[in-house]
Write an enzyme that holds these catalytic residues in place. Structure first.
Site, short mmCIF file in Angstrom:
data_model
loop_
_atom_site.label_atom_id
_atom_site.label_comp_id
_atom_site.label_asym_id
_atom_site.label_seq_id
_atom_site.Cartn_x
_atom_site.Cartn_y
_atom_site.Cartn_z
N LYS A 1 0.84 -1.21 0.00
CA LYS A 1 0.00 0.00 0.00
C LYS A 1 0.87 1.26 0.00
O LYS A 1 0.67 2.16 -0.81
CB LYS A 1 -0.93 0.02 1.23
CG LYS A 1 -1.85 -1.19 1.34
CD LYS A 1 -2.74 -1.11 2.57
CE LYS A 1 -2.01 -1.11 3.90
NZ LYS A 1 -1.29 -2.37 4.22
N ARG B 1 11.79 -4.63 5.47
CA ARG B 1 11.50 -3.24 5.07
C ARG B 1 12.34 -2.23 5.86
O ARG B 1 12.57 -2.36 7.05
CB ARG B 1 10.03 -2.95 5.33
CG ARG B 1 9.74 -1.45 5.21
CD ARG B 1 8.32 -1.06 5.38
NE ARG B 1 7.63 -1.76 6.42
CZ ARG B 1 6.30 -1.86 6.47
NH1 ARG B 1 5.57 -1.31 5.52
NH2 ARG B 1 5.72 -2.50 7.45
N ARG C 1 -10.16 0.89 8.17
CA ARG C 1 -9.75 -0.45 8.57
C ARG C 1 -10.82 -1.18 9.35
O ARG C 1 -10.61 -2.33 9.73
CB ARG C 1 -8.52 -0.32 9.47
CG ARG C 1 -7.23 -0.71 8.78
CD ARG C 1 -6.13 -0.23 9.71
NE ARG C 1 -4.98 -1.04 9.64
CZ ARG C 1 -3.82 -0.61 9.12
NH1 ARG C 1 -3.73 0.56 8.56
NH2 ARG C 1 -2.76 -1.37 9.16
N ARG D 1 10.85 0.04 11.42
CA ARG D 1 9.72 0.26 12.32
C ARG D 1 9.75 -0.72 13.50
O ARG D 1 10.12 -1.88 13.34
CB ARG D 1 8.41 0.07 11.55
CG ARG D 1 7.97 1.33 10.87
CD ARG D 1 6.84 1.15 9.91
NE ARG D 1 5.73 0.32 10.35
CZ ARG D 1 4.66 0.08 9.61
NH1 ARG D 1 4.56 0.63 8.41
NH2 ARG D 1 3.69 -0.69 10.06
N ARG E 1 -0.82 -8.52 13.20
CA ARG E 1 -1.37 -7.52 12.27
C ARG E 1 -2.17 -8.21 11.15
O ARG E 1 -3.20 -7.70 10.71
CB ARG E 1 -0.25 -6.65 11.70
CG ARG E 1 0.24 -5.61 12.73
CD ARG E 1 1.64 -5.11 12.48
NE ARG E 1 1.85 -4.51 11.19
CZ ARG E 1 3.05 -4.30 10.64
NH1 ARG E 1 4.15 -4.66 11.29
NH2 ARG E 1 3.15 -3.74 9.47
P1 AP5 Z 1 4.85 -1.55 1.97
O1 AP5 Z 1 4.48 -0.82 0.73
O2 AP5 Z 1 5.55 -0.79 3.04
O3 AP5 Z 1 3.58 -2.34 2.53
P2 AP5 Z 1 2.25 -1.80 3.22
O4 AP5 Z 1 1.09 -2.48 2.57
O5 AP5 Z 1 2.23 -0.31 3.25
O6 AP5 Z 1 2.46 -2.44 4.63
P3 AP5 Z 1 2.43 -1.85 6.10
O7 AP5 Z 1 3.15 -2.85 6.96
O8 AP5 Z 1 2.93 -0.44 6.15
O9 AP5 Z 1 0.93 -1.89 6.38
P4 AP5 Z 1 0.26 -1.87 7.70
O10 AP5 Z 1 -1.13 -1.71 7.24
O11 AP5 Z 1 0.51 -2.99 8.63
O12 AP5 Z 1 0.95 -0.61 8.46
P5 AP5 Z 1 0.42 0.83 8.81
O13 AP5 Z 1 1.57 1.73 8.89
O14 AP5 Z 1 -0.73 1.20 7.96
O15 AP5 Z 1 5.75 -2.81 1.55
C1 AP5 Z 1 6.36 -3.63 2.55
C2 AP5 Z 1 7.76 -4.04 2.08
O16 AP5 Z 1 7.64 -4.90 0.96
C3 AP5 Z 1 8.64 -2.85 1.61
O17 AP5 Z 1 9.94 -3.07 2.03
C4 AP5 Z 1 8.52 -2.87 0.08
O18 AP5 Z 1 9.71 -2.41 -0.54
C5 AP5 Z 1 8.28 -4.37 -0.21
N1 AP5 Z 1 7.37 -4.60 -1.33
C6 AP5 Z 1 6.27 -3.87 -1.67
N2 AP5 Z 1 5.68 -4.41 -2.76
C7 AP5 Z 1 6.43 -5.51 -3.10
C8 AP5 Z 1 6.34 -6.49 -4.14
N3 AP5 Z 1 5.38 -6.44 -5.08
N4 AP5 Z 1 7.29 -7.47 -4.19
C9 AP5 Z 1 8.29 -7.52 -3.26
N5 AP5 Z 1 8.43 -6.61 -2.26
C10 AP5 Z 1 7.51 -5.61 -2.17
O19 AP5 Z 1 -0.19 0.59 10.28
C11 AP5 Z 1 0.65 0.31 11.38
C12 AP5 Z 1 -0.19 0.24 12.64
O20 AP5 Z 1 -0.83 1.52 12.87
C13 AP5 Z 1 -1.34 -0.78 12.62
O21 AP5 Z 1 -0.90 -2.07 12.98
C14 AP5 Z 1 -2.30 -0.15 13.64
O22 AP5 Z 1 -1.88 -0.40 14.96
C15 AP5 Z 1 -2.16 1.34 13.39
N6 AP5 Z 1 -3.12 1.85 12.39
C16 AP5 Z 1 -2.85 2.41 11.17
N7 AP5 Z 1 -3.96 2.76 10.54
C17 AP5 Z 1 -4.99 2.43 11.38
C18 AP5 Z 1 -6.40 2.54 11.26
N8 AP5 Z 1 -7.00 3.05 10.17
N9 AP5 Z 1 -7.15 2.07 12.30
C19 AP5 Z 1 -6.59 1.57 13.41
N10 AP5 Z 1 -5.25 1.43 13.57
C20 AP5 Z 1 -4.46 1.86 12.56
#
Ligand code: AP5
Length: 227
Positions: free
Chosen positions: A22, A136, A97, A170, A181
């Site tokens: 994402k 990552r 979410r 992170r 997660r």
């Molecule tokens: P990346 O693009 O970083 O993946 P992502 O989908 O953004 O994954 P996240 O781990 O950031 O998502 P998340 O939803 O758990 O975290 P968030 O910060 O939103 O890619 C990952 C890695 O893979 C990178 O190194 C990239 O280079 C590589 N990659 C990408 N595409 C690839 C491919 N095709 N092939 C190979 N490699 C690839 O949330 C964190 C925390 O915040 C949550 O756990 C929760 O506690 C809280 N939070 C955030 N939003 C909310 C909400 N709306 N409600 C409640 N809690 C929330």
């Protein structure tokens, strides 16, 4: 176009489990289309770093891989959406979410007369997500994302985008927390795929291929959805 044209700034949602890509693809779309990436994860991490009330409430929850309370996240998102740059259009990365957040988003958009142009599900195999997330890291200066294996900078330790040399990992990017997660995603967020399907806004994309190919497919989908 005629005098009745009522185009409003596009609203795109990226849905997918941790590691689906994402953030990677939202940053690509931001660069290509000029829409603003709104990551609730980034907004919450900024609140934690700033030591705000919301950040203090969110910190332990995020470390455990659980979801932060709807009210905190909705308040943060509402404030950010009201900033001037969002008039260019937004890519929601990690929001909504839960069904409560999805309903709140509908209400916010109703107030501004906007609609959801597309809710795009990045379809992946869970089994591959632990390796993606555990490898990552990001540039501490501009936030560009990298991976130990799948996306390395041209010069090791130097950001391709801004030349920064301070790379960050992170606190919640470890195998154990990723498992929690993923569970939270399937229990509380995956049902939104049906929610947006019922509204006619759902699009799906195979997000298991190379990053660049997914970017090409996604750009075409965004182009189609916002025309
Ligand atoms: P990346 O693009 O970083 O993946 P992502 O989908 O953004 O994954 P996240 O781990 O950031 O998502 P998340 O939803 O758990 O975290 P968030 O910060 O939103 O890619 C990952 C890695 O893979 C990178 O190194 C990239 O280079 C590589 N990659 C990408 N595409 C690839 C491919 N095709 N092939 C190979 N490699 C690839 O949330 C964190 C925390 O915040 C949550 O756990 C929760 O506690 C809280 N939070 C955030 N939003 C909310 C909400 N709306 N409600 C409640 N809690 C929330």
């Amino acid at each position: 176009m005629d005098g009745t044209d009522t185009a409003t700034p596009p609203v795109l949602i990226l849905l997918g489990p941790p590691g689906a890509g994402k953030g990677t693809q939202a940053r690509m779309l931001e660069g290509k289309f000029g829409y603003v990436q709104l990551s609730t994860g980034d907004l919450l991490r900024a609140a934690v770093a700033a030591g705000t009330d919301a950040g203090r409430a969110a910190e332990a929850v995020m470390k455990a891989g659980d979801l932060v309370s709807d009210q905190i996240v909705i308040d943060i998102l509402r404030d950010r959406l009201s900033e001037a740059d969002c008039a260019k259009g937004v890519i929601l990365d990690g929001f909504p979410r839960t069904d409560v957040q999805a309903t709140a988003l509908d209400g916010l958009l109703q107030e501004t007369g906007q609609k959801i142009d597309a809710a795009i599900s990045l379809d992946v195999d869970d089994a591959a997500m632990v390796e993606r997330v555990a490898g990552r890291y990001t540039c501490g200066s501009c936030g560009e994302g990298y991976h130990d294996t799948f996306k390395t900078p041209a010069t090791s330790g130097v950001c391709d985008k801004c030349g920064g040399t301070e790379m960050k990992r992170r606190a919640d990017d470890n195998a154990e927390t990723v498992g929690d997660r993923l569970k939270a995603y399937h229990a509380q967020t995956a049902p939104l795929i049906s929610y947006y399907d019922a509204k006619g806004a759902l699009k799906r994309i195979d997000a298991m291929g190379p990053i660049d190919q997914i970017g090409i497919d996604l750009s075409a989908l965004v182009q189609q959805s916002t025309n």
